[in-house]
Design a protein around this motif. Structure first.
Motif, PDB file in Angstrom:
ATOM      1  N   ILE A  25       0.847  -1.202   0.000  1.00  0.00           N
ATOM      2  CA  ILE A  25       0.000   0.000   0.000  1.00  0.00           C
ATOM      3  C   ILE A  25       0.873   1.240   0.000  1.00  0.00           C
ATOM      4  O   ILE A  25       0.669   2.172  -0.776  1.00  0.00           O
ATOM      5  N   PHE A  26       1.887   1.261   0.879  1.00  0.00           N
ATOM      6  CA  PHE A  26       2.806   2.393   0.945  1.00  0.00           C
ATOM      7  C   PHE A  26       3.525   2.574  -0.390  1.00  0.00           C
ATOM      8  O   PHE A  26       3.637   3.678  -0.903  1.00  0.00           O
ATOM      9  N   LEU A  27       4.006   1.485  -0.951  1.00  0.00           N
ATOM     10  CA  LEU A  27       4.722   1.532  -2.220  1.00  0.00           C
ATOM     11  C   LEU A  27       3.829   2.064  -3.336  1.00  0.00           C
ATOM     12  O   LEU A  27       4.248   2.901  -4.136  1.00  0.00           O
ATOM     13  N   THR A  28       2.579   1.605  -3.379  1.00  0.00           N
ATOM     14  CA  THR A  28       1.631   2.060  -4.385  1.00  0.00           C
ATOM     15  C   THR A  28       1.348   3.546  -4.232  1.00  0.00           C
ATOM     16  O   THR A  28       1.330   4.283  -5.214  1.00  0.00           O
ATOM     17  N   GLN A  29       1.153   3.998  -2.989  1.00  0.00           N
ATOM     18  CA  GLN A  29       0.897   5.419  -2.754  1.00  0.00           C
ATOM     19  C   GLN A  29       2.116   6.257  -3.138  1.00  0.00           C
ATOM     20  O   GLN A  29       1.986   7.316  -3.733  1.00  0.00           O
ATOM     21  N   ALA A  30       3.302   5.783  -2.790  1.00  0.00           N
ATOM     22  CA  ALA A  30       4.526   6.510  -3.137  1.00  0.00           C
ATOM     23  C   ALA A  30       4.683   6.581  -4.653  1.00  0.00           C
ATOM     24  O   ALA A  30       5.046   7.622  -5.205  1.00  0.00           O
ATOM     25  N   TYR A  31       4.385   5.480  -5.350  1.00  0.00           N
ATOM     26  CA  TYR A  31       4.475   5.447  -6.803  1.00  0.00           C
ATOM     27  C   TYR A  31       3.472   6.417  -7.429  1.00  0.00           C
ATOM     28  O   TYR A  31       3.807   7.156  -8.347  1.00  0.00           O
ATOM     29  N   ALA A  32       2.240   6.439  -6.890  1.00  0.00           N
ATOM     30  CA  ALA A  32       1.210   7.356  -7.400  1.00  0.00           C
ATOM     31  C   ALA A  32       1.639   8.799  -7.184  1.00  0.00           C
ATOM     32  O   ALA A  32       1.455   9.642  -8.056  1.00  0.00           O
ATOM     33  N   ASP A  34       4.716   9.884  -6.995  1.00  0.00           N
ATOM     34  CA  ASP A  34       5.789  10.145  -7.960  1.00  0.00           C
ATOM     35  C   ASP A  34       5.221  10.497  -9.329  1.00  0.00           C
ATOM     36  O   ASP A  34       5.696  11.416  -9.982  1.00  0.00           O
ATOM     37  N   ILE A  35       4.218   9.763  -9.759  1.00  0.00           N
ATOM     38  CA  ILE A  35       3.612  10.018 -11.062  1.00  0.00           C
ATOM     39  C   ILE A  35       2.959  11.389 -11.082  1.00  0.00           C
ATOM     40  O   ILE A  35       3.116  12.150 -12.044  1.00  0.00           O
ATOM     41  N   VAL A  36       2.246  11.750 -10.020  1.00  0.00           N
ATOM     42  CA  VAL A  36       1.599  13.065  -9.950  1.00  0.00           C
ATOM     43  C   VAL A  36       2.648  14.170 -10.074  1.00  0.00           C
ATOM     44  O   VAL A  36       2.453  15.134 -10.816  1.00  0.00           O
ATOM     45  N   CYS A  66      11.542  28.687  -9.430  1.00  0.00           N
ATOM     46  CA  CYS A  66      11.797  28.535  -7.996  1.00  0.00           C
ATOM     47  C   CYS A  66      10.715  27.673  -7.358  1.00  0.00           C
ATOM     48  O   CYS A  66       9.525  27.920  -7.561  1.00  0.00           O
ATOM     49  N   ILE A  67      11.146  26.701  -6.586  1.00  0.00           N
ATOM     50  CA  ILE A  67      10.233  25.821  -5.859  1.00  0.00           C
ATOM     51  C   ILE A  67      10.260  26.265  -4.411  1.00  0.00           C
ATOM     52  O   ILE A  67      11.299  26.195  -3.747  1.00  0.00           O
ATOM     53  N   LEU A  68       9.120  26.748  -3.936  1.00  0.00           N
ATOM     54  CA  LEU A  68       9.023  27.250  -2.578  1.00  0.00           C
ATOM     55  C   LEU A  68       8.233  26.270  -1.727  1.00  0.00           C
ATOM     56  O   LEU A  68       7.094  25.926  -2.058  1.00  0.00           O
ATOM     57  N   GLY A  69       8.850  25.813  -0.643  1.00  0.00           N
ATOM     58  CA  GLY A  69       8.207  24.846   0.235  1.00  0.00           C
ATOM     59  C   GLY A  69       8.932  23.514   0.197  1.00  0.00           C
ATOM     60  O   GLY A  69      10.010  23.381  -0.393  1.00  0.00           O
ATOM     61  N   ARG A  70       8.319  22.542   0.818  1.00  0.00           N
ATOM     62  CA  ARG A  70       8.902  21.200   0.873  1.00  0.00           C
ATOM     63  C   ARG A  70       9.010  20.625  -0.536  1.00  0.00           C
ATOM     64  O   ARG A  70       8.110  20.801  -1.354  1.00  0.00           O
ATOM     65  N   ASN A  71      10.113  19.958  -0.808  1.00  0.00           N
ATOM     66  CA  ASN A  71      10.331  19.382  -2.132  1.00  0.00           C
ATOM     67  C   ASN A  71       9.658  18.016  -2.240  1.00  0.00           C
ATOM     68  O   ASN A  71      10.205  17.005  -1.833  1.00  0.00           O
ATOM     69  N   TYR A  72       8.445  18.025  -2.788  1.00  0.00           N
ATOM     70  CA  TYR A  72       7.720  16.775  -3.020  1.00  0.00           C
ATOM     71  C   TYR A  72       8.105  16.164  -4.377  1.00  0.00           C
ATOM     72  O   TYR A  72       7.717  15.054  -4.679  1.00  0.00           O
ATOM     73  N   LEU A  77      12.312  17.108 -11.030  1.00  0.00           N
ATOM     74  CA  LEU A  77      12.581  18.371 -11.734  1.00  0.00           C
ATOM     75  C   LEU A  77      13.953  18.402 -12.393  1.00  0.00           C
ATOM     76  O   LEU A  77      14.228  19.284 -13.212  1.00  0.00           O
ATOM     77  N   ASP A  78      14.811  17.441 -12.064  1.00  0.00           N
ATOM     78  CA  ASP A  78      16.101  17.342 -12.743  1.00  0.00           C
ATOM     79  C   ASP A  78      15.907  17.156 -14.242  1.00  0.00           C
ATOM     80  O   ASP A  78      16.752  17.542 -15.037  1.00  0.00           O
ATOM     81  N   GLN A  79      14.771  16.567 -14.610  1.00  0.00           N
ATOM     82  CA  GLN A  79      14.479  16.327 -16.028  1.00  0.00           C
ATOM     83  C   GLN A  79      14.243  17.616 -16.800  1.00  0.00           C
ATOM     84  O   GLN A  79      14.469  17.658 -18.007  1.00  0.00           O
ATOM     85  N   ILE A  80      13.763  18.672 -16.119  1.00  0.00           N
ATOM     86  CA  ILE A  80      13.534  19.928 -16.837  1.00  0.00           C
ATOM     87  C   ILE A  80      14.622  20.962 -16.562  1.00  0.00           C
ATOM     88  O   ILE A  80      14.725  21.942 -17.284  1.00  0.00           O
ATOM     89  N   ASP A  81      15.435  20.741 -15.532  1.00  0.00           N
ATOM     90  CA  ASP A  81      16.535  21.653 -15.235  1.00  0.00           C
ATOM     91  C   ASP A  81      17.538  21.599 -16.386  1.00  0.00           C
ATOM     92  O   ASP A  81      18.060  20.544 -16.716  1.00  0.00           O
ATOM     93  N   GLY A  82      17.755  22.726 -17.029  1.00  0.00           N
ATOM     94  CA  GLY A  82      18.655  22.778 -18.178  1.00  0.00           C
ATOM     95  C   GLY A  82      17.949  22.588 -19.509  1.00  0.00           C
ATOM     96  O   GLY A  82      18.564  22.716 -20.564  1.00  0.00           O
ATOM     97  N   ALA A  83      16.662  22.297 -19.481  1.00  0.00           N
ATOM     98  CA  ALA A  83      15.891  22.134 -20.724  1.00  0.00           C
ATOM     99  C   ALA A  83      15.661  23.499 -21.363  1.00  0.00           C
ATOM    100  O   ALA A  83      15.700  24.536 -20.702  1.00  0.00           O
ATOM    101  N   SER A  84      15.410  23.493 -22.643  1.00  0.00           N
ATOM    102  CA  SER A  84      15.214  24.737 -23.390  1.00  0.00           C
ATOM    103  C   SER A  84      13.744  25.079 -23.534  1.00  0.00           C
ATOM    104  O   SER A  84      12.894  24.202 -23.633  1.00  0.00           O
TER     105      SER A  84
END
Length: 183
Positions: A25-32, A34-36, A66-72, A77-84
C-alpha cells in the motif's frame, strides 16, 4: 503441542502478510505520488513553452523556476533543469520553506508546494505577481491572487488560470494556454 506450534506459525504468517500488504500500500501510494509530481513537472515545462518574459526579466539566458516549500518532486525536476524553452534555458532553484521575500525577487516562475498553503497571502504580498508566473498545487490559490492553480479531478492533474490577472501581467501568455486552463 503440535497445534500450539502450528498456531504460532499461522500468527507469524498472518503478521508477515499484513506487513507485506501495508508495504505494498505504501509503495503504491509513493508510486502514485511520484507520477503526480512527474505530471506537475511536465506542466511547468509545458507552461514555459507558451509564456514569453520581457528580455530584461531573463538573466544570463535562464528562466529561474523557484520551488518554494517542501520538495515533493524528489529528483523529478532534474528532467527539466537545463531544458530549453523558445526563450531561454530553465534553471530550477529550490528555495525551501518561506522565510524571506528577498529570495523571491530572483524568480521568473514561483511554484508553491502544499507545505506553503498557510503562507500564501504573505508570499503573494511579497512577490511581484505582474512579473512572476505563480503556480500552486492547492486551492484557493487563484482567489488569493495567484496565476495558475493545479488540482486533481477524476484522478487527473488539471489547471486553472486566473484570467483577470493574466490580462495584467508583464509577460505574455499564449492564447492557446489561456484556452486550455479552466476557470
Amino acid at each position: 503441542m503440535m497445534r500450539a506450534i502450528w498456531c504460532k506459525g499461522i500468527l507469524r504468517l498472518r503478521k508477515f502478510m499484513v506487513g507485506l500488504y501495508l508495504f505494498f500500500i505504501f509503495l503504491t501510494q509513493a508510486y502514485a505520488a511520484d507520477i503526480v509530481y512527474q505530471i506537475k513537472a511536465s506542466y511547468i515545462y509545458n507552461f514555459l513553452q507558451f509564456v514569453s518574459f520581457p528580455e530584461d526579466a531573463i538573466l544570463q539566458s535562464k528562466i529561474k523556476v523557484c520551488i518554494l516549500g517542501r520538495n515533493y518532486f524528489g529528483s523529478t525536476l532534474d528532467q527539466i533543469d537545463g531544458a530549453s524553452t523558445p526563450q531561454a534555458t530553465i534553471q530550477v532553484v529550490y528555495l525551501g520553506n518561506y522565510t524571506s521575500a528577498a529570495t523571491l525577487s530572483l524568480c521568473n516562475v514561483l511554484y508553491l508546494t502544499q507545505s506553503e498553503k498557510s503562507n500564501t497571502r504573505s508570499i503573494l504580498r511579497n512577490v511581484d505577481i505582474k512579473n512572476v508566473f505563480t503556480i500552486a498545487e492547492y486551492s484557493p490559490f487563484i482567489s488569493l491572487g495567484g496565476l495558475v492553480e493545479l488540482y486533481i479531478e477524476e484522478e487527473k492533474v488539471r489547471f486553472r488560470i486566473n484570467r483577470s490577472l493574466a490580462k495584467n501581467v508583464r509577460f505574455q501568455i499564449s492564447s492557446q494556454l489561456l484556452q486550455l486552463g479552466t476557470g
